[in-house]
Design a protein around this motif. Structure first.
Motif, PDB file in Angstrom:
ATOM      1  N   GLY A   1     -11.744  38.854   1.618  1.00 21.83           N
ATOM      2  CA  GLY A   1     -12.724  37.674   1.908  1.00 21.83           C
ATOM      3  C   GLY A   1     -12.283  36.666   1.254  1.00 21.83           C
ATOM      4  N   ILE A   2     -11.082  36.299   0.738  1.00 17.46           N
ATOM      5  CA  ILE A   2     -10.844  35.057  -0.067  1.00 17.46           C
ATOM      6  C   ILE A   2      -9.698  34.200   0.809  1.00 17.46           C
ATOM      7  CG2 ILE A   2      -9.445  34.261  -2.142  1.00 17.46           C
ATOM      8  CD1 ILE A   2     -10.492  36.883  -3.594  1.00 17.46           C
ATOM      9  N   ALA A   3     -10.262  33.126   1.265  1.00 19.13           N
ATOM     10  CA  ALA A   3      -9.293  32.199   1.814  1.00 19.13           C
ATOM     11  C   ALA A   3      -8.612  31.009   0.944  1.00 19.13           C
ATOM     12  CB  ALA A   3     -10.065  31.491   2.973  1.00 19.13           C
ATOM     13  N   VAL A   4      -7.537  30.619   1.018  1.00 15.62           N
ATOM     14  CA  VAL A   4      -6.711  29.634  -0.171  1.00 15.62           C
ATOM     15  C   VAL A   4      -6.052  28.779   0.900  1.00 15.62           C
ATOM     16  CG1 VAL A   4      -5.079  29.390  -1.670  1.00 15.62           C
ATOM     17  CG2 VAL A   4      -6.699  31.335  -2.068  1.00 15.62           C
ATOM     18  N   TYR A   5      -6.161  27.497   0.474  1.00 15.98           N
ATOM     19  CA  TYR A   5      -5.014  26.308   1.057  1.00 15.98           C
ATOM     20  C   TYR A   5      -4.572  25.658  -0.068  1.00 15.98           C
ATOM     21  CZ  TYR A   5      -6.373  27.150   6.032  1.00 15.98           C
ATOM     22  OH  TYR A   5      -6.503  27.497   7.220  1.00 15.98           O
ATOM     23  N   SER A   6      -3.292  25.507   0.037  1.00 14.88           N
ATOM     24  CA  SER A   6      -2.521  24.654  -1.060  1.00 14.88           C
ATOM     25  C   SER A   6      -2.197  23.442  -0.411  1.00 14.88           C
ATOM     26  CB  SER A   6      -1.338  25.520  -1.625  1.00 14.88           C
ATOM     27  OG  SER A   6      -0.403  25.803  -0.636  1.00 14.88           O
ATOM     28  N   TRP A   7      -1.752  22.502  -1.404  1.00 10.49           N
ATOM     29  CA  TRP A   7      -1.417  21.218  -0.923  1.00 10.49           C
ATOM     30  C   TRP A   7      -0.431  20.616  -1.832  1.00 10.49           C
ATOM     31  CZ3 TRP A   7      -2.419  17.676  -4.489  1.00 10.49           C
ATOM     32  CH2 TRP A   7      -3.685  17.824  -5.265  1.00 10.49           C
ATOM     33  N   ILE A   8       0.780  20.193  -1.481  1.00  6.99           N
ATOM     34  CA  ILE A   8       1.691  19.335  -2.359  1.00  6.99           C
ATOM     35  C   ILE A   8       1.678  17.584  -1.987  1.00  6.99           C
ATOM     36  CG2 ILE A   8       4.295  18.897  -2.914  1.00  6.99           C
ATOM     37  CD1 ILE A   8       4.462  21.912  -2.559  1.00  6.99           C
ATOM     38  N   GLU A   9       1.264  17.033  -2.601  1.00 10.90           N
ATOM     39  CA  GLU A   9       1.141  15.386  -2.176  1.00 10.90           C
ATOM     40  C   GLU A   9       2.490  14.769  -2.829  1.00 10.90           C
ATOM     41  OE1 GLU A   9      -1.213  11.902  -4.257  1.00 10.90           O
ATOM     42  OE2 GLU A   9      -2.314  13.584  -4.069  1.00 10.90           O
ATOM     43  N   VAL A  10       3.059  13.925  -1.997  1.00 13.26           N
ATOM     44  CA  VAL A  10       4.326  13.378  -2.432  1.00 13.26           C
ATOM     45  C   VAL A  10       3.985  11.920  -1.940  1.00 13.26           C
ATOM     46  CG1 VAL A  10       6.802  13.513  -2.233  1.00 13.26           C
ATOM     47  CG2 VAL A  10       5.583  15.616  -1.875  1.00 13.26           C
TER      48      VAL A  10
ATOM     49  N   GLY B   1       7.235  13.114  -9.031  1.00 14.49           N
ATOM     50  CA  GLY B   1       6.513  12.066  -8.021  1.00 14.49           C
ATOM     51  C   GLY B   1       5.657  12.785  -6.971  1.00 14.49           C
ATOM     52  N   ILE B   2       5.113  14.005  -7.429  1.00 15.83           N
ATOM     53  CA  ILE B   2       4.248  14.955  -6.788  1.00 15.83           C
ATOM     54  C   ILE B   2       3.012  15.321  -7.343  1.00 15.83           C
ATOM     55  CG2 ILE B   2       6.207  15.650  -5.524  1.00 15.83           C
ATOM     56  CD1 ILE B   2       5.207  18.417  -6.748  1.00 15.83           C
ATOM     57  N   LYS B   3       1.845  15.882  -6.653  1.00 16.86           N
ATOM     58  CA  LYS B   3       0.875  16.397  -7.415  1.00 16.86           C
ATOM     59  C   LYS B   3       0.383  17.562  -6.450  1.00 16.86           C
ATOM     60  CE  LYS B   3      -1.056  12.144  -8.788  1.00 16.86           C
ATOM     61  NZ  LYS B   3      -2.515  11.088  -8.681  1.00 16.86           N
ATOM     62  N   VAL B   4       0.176  18.701  -7.135  1.00 10.45           N
ATOM     63  CA  VAL B   4       0.073  19.988  -6.419  1.00 10.45           C
ATOM     64  C   VAL B   4      -1.529  20.554  -6.616  1.00 10.45           C
ATOM     65  CG1 VAL B   4       0.819  22.193  -6.316  1.00 10.45           C
ATOM     66  CG2 VAL B   4       2.502  20.429  -7.127  1.00 10.45           C
ATOM     67  N   GLY B   5      -2.121  21.335  -5.819  1.00  8.14           N
ATOM     68  CA  GLY B   5      -3.271  21.828  -5.968  1.00  8.14           C
ATOM     69  C   GLY B   5      -3.443  22.762  -4.753  1.00  8.14           C
TER      70      GLY B   5
ATOM     71  N   MET C   1       0.866  -1.171  -0.087  1.00  7.45           N
ATOM     72  CA  MET C   1       0.073   0.097   0.100  1.00  7.45           C
ATOM     73  C   MET C   1       0.995   1.545  -0.017  1.00  7.45           C
ATOM     74  SD  MET C   1      -2.922   1.313   2.846  1.00  7.45           S
ATOM     75  CE  MET C   1      -3.961  -0.187   2.415  1.00  7.45           C
ATOM     76  N   SER C   2       0.800   2.184  -0.971  1.00  8.28           N
ATOM     77  CA  SER C   2       1.219   3.236  -1.094  1.00  8.28           C
ATOM     78  C   SER C   2       1.033   4.371  -0.032  1.00  8.28           C
ATOM     79  CB  SER C   2       1.071   4.057  -2.384  1.00  8.28           C
ATOM     80  OG  SER C   2       1.790   5.238  -2.509  1.00  8.28           O
ATOM     81  N   PHE C   3       2.108   5.084   0.367  1.00  8.94           N
ATOM     82  CA  PHE C   3       1.935   6.182   1.477  1.00  8.94           C
ATOM     83  C   PHE C   3       2.315   7.435   0.860  1.00  8.94           C
ATOM     84  CE2 PHE C   3       2.938   8.087   5.534  1.00  8.94           C
ATOM     85  CZ  PHE C   3       2.078   7.626   6.494  1.00  8.94           C
ATOM     86  N   ARG C   4       1.453   8.322   1.273  1.00 10.32           N
ATOM     87  CA  ARG C   4       1.680   9.778   0.742  1.00 10.32           C
ATOM     88  C   ARG C   4       1.574  10.690   1.753  1.00 10.32           C
ATOM     89  NH1 ARG C   4      -3.178   9.516  -4.197  1.00 10.32           N
ATOM     90  NH2 ARG C   4      -1.914   7.768  -5.117  1.00 10.32           N
ATOM     91  N   VAL C   5       2.413  11.889   1.664  1.00 11.75           N
ATOM     92  CA  VAL C   5       2.612  12.982   2.671  1.00 11.75           C
ATOM     93  C   VAL C   5       1.980  14.310   2.091  1.00 11.75           C
ATOM     94  CG1 VAL C   5       4.235  14.202   4.090  1.00 11.75           C
ATOM     95  CG2 VAL C   5       4.555  11.853   3.246  1.00 11.75           C
ATOM     96  N   TYR C   6       1.262  14.860   2.647  1.00  9.77           N
ATOM     97  CA  TYR C   6       0.666  16.123   2.183  1.00  9.77           C
ATOM     98  C   TYR C   6       1.233  17.336   3.081  1.00  9.77           C
ATOM     99  CZ  TYR C   6      -2.641  13.458  -0.532  1.00  9.77           C
ATOM    100  OH  TYR C   6      -3.359  12.686  -1.174  1.00  9.77           O
ATOM    101  N   TYR C   7       1.750  18.192   2.279  1.00 12.75           N
ATOM    102  CA  TYR C   7       2.267  19.415   2.918  1.00 12.75           C
ATOM    103  C   TYR C   7       1.262  20.658   2.595  1.00 12.75           C
ATOM    104  CZ  TYR C   7       6.664  17.017   3.427  1.00 12.75           C
ATOM    105  OH  TYR C   7       7.595  16.081   3.978  1.00 12.75           O
TER     106      TYR C   7
END
Length: 224
Positions: free
Chosen positions: A17-26, A98-102, A1-7
């Motif tokens: 009035g704008i709130a943003v959250y980013s993530w980097i999945e590795v 090996g990453i995904k970003v959003g 099973m793969s294991f992923r880290v999200y920063y």
């Protein structure tokens, strides 16, 4: 099973009035390779612009011309050079192996009033989305957020525990790392800044409106 880290990191402003959250999945097994690419980029920045590898690139301060990140004053005083370095950082992040970003965002209809609630709701949407991705892929992971163990860290933990997560794919945490000690959290900050600018489209900053779409995701951050 793969294991992923999200920063994860955030951006936003109660005035807009704008709130943003980013993530980097590795993927955990790709962490060393991806970090090596980023550190090569940081070494190139040092070689060209004399900004030490361990100097934090904090988006708001760096692009705002604050501080003295370089040992050369001509770099410190040039916003054009800082913009160039920041764009190169975004390009590097977008191409890391090996990453995904959003990023996700939400607009508050009342701006200043209730903005803290909008930030909390946006974060919860991010967590639910991450957990769902892990559940569908039959993966596990954990989340690391910019923080120093202060009250906001406890609030994040409370919010995660309050959610109805799918099979608890996100294990424990979230965990916290100060941005000045984490290359990955710094990367998440860079992404969050670009995502926020793509949404707020502040007059006078047209040059950065398309950074997120150009280097991270052509569809832009997701409204939640």
């Amino acid at each position: 099973m793969s294991f992923r880290v999200y920063y994860v990191d955030d951006s936003g402003d109660s005035m807009t009035g704008i709130a943003v959250y980013s993530w980097i999945e590795v993927d955990a097994d790709q962490l060393p390779n991806a970090l090596a690419v980023w550190l090569r980029f940081r070494q190139e920045v040092f070689d060209r612009h004399h900004i030490p590898v361990d100097t934090e690139i904090h988006s708001v301060n760096f692009l705002g011309g604050r501080g003295h990140p370089s040992t050369e004053e001509k770099v410190n005083q040039s916003k054009a050079l800082r913009h160039e370095i920041f764009v190169d950082a975004l390009k590097t992040i977008g191409d890391l192996p090996g990453i995904k970003v959003g990023a996700v965002y939400r607009r508050s209809p009342h701006r200043r009033s209730g903005f803290a609630d909008v930030m909390r709701d946006t974060f919860c949407k991010l967590v639910l989305g991450v957990d769902r991705r892990l559940f569908l892929a039959d993966h596990h992971g954990f989340m690391i957020i910019d923080g120093n163990g202060d009250g906001s860290c406890r609030e994040y933990g409370r919010l995660v525990r309050s959610l109805n997560l799918s099979g608890r794919q996100l294990i424990a945490g979230p965990f916290f790392e100060p941005s000045d000690l984490s290359e990955w959290v710094q990367m998440a900050d860079i992404v969050a800044y670009a995502a926020y600018q793509s949404v707020v489209k502040r007059p006078g900053k047209e040059y950065c409106w398309t950074w997120y779409a150009d280097y991270i995701d052509p569809d832009g951050p997701q409204e939640v």
